[in-house]
Design a protein around this motif. Structure first.
Motif, PDB file in Angstrom:
ATOM      1  N   LEU A 171       0.755  -1.366   0.135  1.00 22.57           N
ATOM      2  CA  LEU A 171       0.206   0.609   0.195  1.00 22.57           C
ATOM      3  C   LEU A 171       0.855   1.451  -0.157  1.00 22.57           C
ATOM      4  O   LEU A 171       0.604   2.470  -0.529  1.00 22.57           O
ATOM      5  CB  LEU A 171      -0.925  -0.366   1.038  1.00 22.57           C
ATOM      6  N   ARG A 172       1.747   1.689   0.891  1.00 19.49           N
ATOM      7  CA  ARG A 172       2.535   2.831   1.008  1.00 19.49           C
ATOM      8  C   ARG A 172       3.552   2.233  -0.991  1.00 19.49           C
ATOM      9  O   ARG A 172       3.435   3.981  -0.862  1.00 19.49           O
ATOM     10  CB  ARG A 172       3.705   2.741   2.033  1.00 19.49           C
ATOM     11  N   ASN A 173       3.938   1.793  -0.900  1.00 21.03           N
ATOM     12  CA  ASN A 173       4.435   2.372  -2.560  1.00 21.03           C
ATOM     13  C   ASN A 173       3.357   1.995  -3.579  1.00 21.03           C
ATOM     14  O   ASN A 173       3.947   3.272  -4.252  1.00 21.03           O
ATOM     15  CB  ASN A 173       4.872   0.461  -2.764  1.00 21.03           C
ATOM     16  N   LEU A 174       2.186   1.472  -2.941  1.00 23.18           N
ATOM     17  CA  LEU A 174       1.651   2.232  -3.933  1.00 23.18           C
ATOM     18  C   LEU A 174       0.836   3.778  -4.266  1.00 23.18           C
ATOM     19  O   LEU A 174       0.788   4.532  -5.528  1.00 23.18           O
ATOM     20  CB  LEU A 174      -0.187   1.635  -3.987  1.00 23.18           C
ATOM     21  N   THR A 233      -6.772  -5.876  -5.183  1.00 21.12           N
ATOM     22  CA  THR A 233      -7.839  -5.028  -4.834  1.00 21.12           C
ATOM     23  C   THR A 233      -7.486  -3.466  -5.029  1.00 21.12           C
ATOM     24  O   THR A 233      -8.048  -3.021  -6.180  1.00 21.12           O
ATOM     25  CB  THR A 233      -8.129  -4.829  -3.803  1.00 21.12           C
ATOM     26  N   TYR A 234      -6.394  -3.150  -5.107  1.00 24.93           N
ATOM     27  CA  TYR A 234      -5.450  -2.413  -5.303  1.00 24.93           C
ATOM     28  C   TYR A 234      -4.974  -1.787  -6.347  1.00 24.93           C
ATOM     29  O   TYR A 234      -4.099  -2.217  -6.922  1.00 24.93           O
ATOM     30  CB  TYR A 234      -5.164  -1.487  -4.299  1.00 24.93           C
ATOM     31  N   ALA A 235      -5.163  -0.996  -7.411  1.00 27.72           N
ATOM     32  CA  ALA A 235      -4.418  -0.680  -9.084  1.00 27.72           C
ATOM     33  C   ALA A 235      -3.703   0.608  -8.345  1.00 27.72           C
ATOM     34  O   ALA A 235      -2.845   1.011  -9.836  1.00 27.72           O
ATOM     35  CB  ALA A 235      -4.689  -1.315 -10.356  1.00 27.72           C
ATOM     36  N   LYS A 236      -4.834   1.017  -8.463  1.00 30.29           N
ATOM     37  CA  LYS A 236      -4.016   2.593  -8.032  1.00 30.29           C
ATOM     38  C   LYS A 236      -4.613   2.940  -6.283  1.00 30.29           C
ATOM     39  O   LYS A 236      -4.795   2.947  -5.385  1.00 30.29           O
ATOM     40  CB  LYS A 236      -4.579   4.111  -8.714  1.00 30.29           C
ATOM     41  N   CYS A 237      -3.613   4.627  -5.429  1.00 34.42           N
ATOM     42  CA  CYS A 237      -3.534   4.986  -4.494  1.00 34.42           C
ATOM     43  C   CYS A 237      -4.880   5.547  -5.027  1.00 34.42           C
ATOM     44  O   CYS A 237      -5.758   6.128  -5.292  1.00 34.42           O
ATOM     45  CB  CYS A 237      -2.174   5.959  -4.121  1.00 34.42           C
ATOM     46  N   THR A 238      -5.904   5.246  -3.894  1.00 29.33           N
ATOM     47  CA  THR A 238      -7.310   5.726  -3.989  1.00 29.33           C
ATOM     48  C   THR A 238      -7.289   6.213  -2.072  1.00 29.33           C
ATOM     49  O   THR A 238      -6.642   5.833  -0.980  1.00 29.33           O
ATOM     50  CB  THR A 238      -8.524   4.946  -4.024  1.00 29.33           C
ATOM     51  N   ALA A 251      -5.457   4.690   1.557  1.00 27.20           N
ATOM     52  CA  ALA A 251      -5.003   5.473   2.238  1.00 27.20           C
ATOM     53  C   ALA A 251      -5.591   5.372   3.674  1.00 27.20           C
ATOM     54  O   ALA A 251      -4.819   5.768   4.491  1.00 27.20           O
ATOM     55  CB  ALA A 251      -5.235   7.315   2.273  1.00 27.20           C
ATOM     56  N   GLU A 252      -6.933   5.407   3.335  1.00 34.90           N
ATOM     57  CA  GLU A 252      -7.308   4.648   4.875  1.00 34.90           C
ATOM     58  C   GLU A 252      -6.869   3.413   5.179  1.00 34.90           C
ATOM     59  O   GLU A 252      -6.621   3.507   6.769  1.00 34.90           O
ATOM     60  CB  GLU A 252      -9.466   4.571   4.653  1.00 34.90           C
ATOM     61  N   ALA A 253      -6.592   2.956   4.884  1.00 28.48           N
ATOM     62  CA  ALA A 253      -5.991   0.960   5.322  1.00 28.48           C
ATOM     63  C   ALA A 253      -4.723   1.088   5.478  1.00 28.48           C
ATOM     64  O   ALA A 253      -4.493   0.475   6.892  1.00 28.48           O
ATOM     65  CB  ALA A 253      -6.340   0.018   3.868  1.00 28.48           C
ATOM     66  N   ILE A 254      -3.752   1.827   5.426  1.00 28.03           N
ATOM     67  CA  ILE A 254      -2.538   2.258   5.498  1.00 28.03           C
ATOM     68  C   ILE A 254      -2.551   2.873   6.946  1.00 28.03           C
ATOM     69  O   ILE A 254      -1.369   2.052   7.553  1.00 28.03           O
ATOM     70  CB  ILE A 254      -1.945   3.065   4.608  1.00 28.03           C
ATOM     71  N   ALA A 255      -3.707   4.138   7.506  1.00 31.82           N
ATOM     72  CA  ALA A 255      -3.770   4.139   8.349  1.00 31.82           C
ATOM     73  C   ALA A 255      -4.221   3.330   9.728  1.00 31.82           C
ATOM     74  O   ALA A 255      -3.209   3.407  10.716  1.00 31.82           O
ATOM     75  CB  ALA A 255      -5.088   6.021   8.288  1.00 31.82           C
ATOM     76  N   ARG A 256      -5.537   2.456   8.982  1.00 33.07           N
ATOM     77  CA  ARG A 256      -5.393   1.705   9.793  1.00 33.07           C
ATOM     78  C   ARG A 256      -4.687  -0.068  10.507  1.00 33.07           C
ATOM     79  O   ARG A 256      -4.599  -0.043  11.096  1.00 33.07           O
ATOM     80  CB  ARG A 256      -6.994   0.937   9.130  1.00 33.07           C
TER      81      ARG A 256
END
Length: 120
Positions: free
Chosen positions: A42-45, A88-93, A97-102
């Motif tokens: 996620l952080r790289n995305l 699930t993710y092809a780009k940062c949404t 970002a919410e998943a990163i925080a969690r």
């Protein structure tokens, strides 16, 4: 993130010498490995380029010094976390970002809990 690893080193060096499959905090460590894998993706995305989260995983493995079977479990947990978001993710949404925080919060909570309960 260095906070995670500092606490993990404390856990590894302070925990009683219990076999890994019997360690009461083993599930938490595997979950933390999964979180590290998720954060690596996620952080790289979302713009953070590098291997910081993979390096944190290596530090966890270095601190734990697992046998081959347990090492494979750690790696599988890390990979499961990575792959769960890769599909699930092809780009940062905003949801990424919410998943990163969690996951950042959950990782800190896990390390504090394990250190508080099992560290000296």
């Amino acid at each position: 993130m260095p906070f995670f690893i500092a606490l993990l080193v404390a856990i590894s060096t302070a925990a009683s010498p219990v076999r890994a499959e019997e360690a009461p905090f083993e599930g938490n460590l595997m979950r933390l490995a999964e979180i590290l894998g998720s954060l690596h993706f996620l952080r790289n995305l979302c713009g953070e380029h590098g291997d910081q989260w993979r390096q944190q995983m290596e530090k966890l493995l270095d601190a734990e010094k697992p046998d081959a079977a347990r090492r494979a479990k750690f790696i599988a947990s890390f990979n499961r976390g990575y792959r769960s978001f890769e599909g699930t993710y092809a780009k940062c949404t905003s949801s990424a970002a919410e998943a990163i925080a969690r996951y950042m919060k959950e990782g800190e909570t896990l390390t504090r809990e394990v250190t508080g309960r099992y560290g000296n």
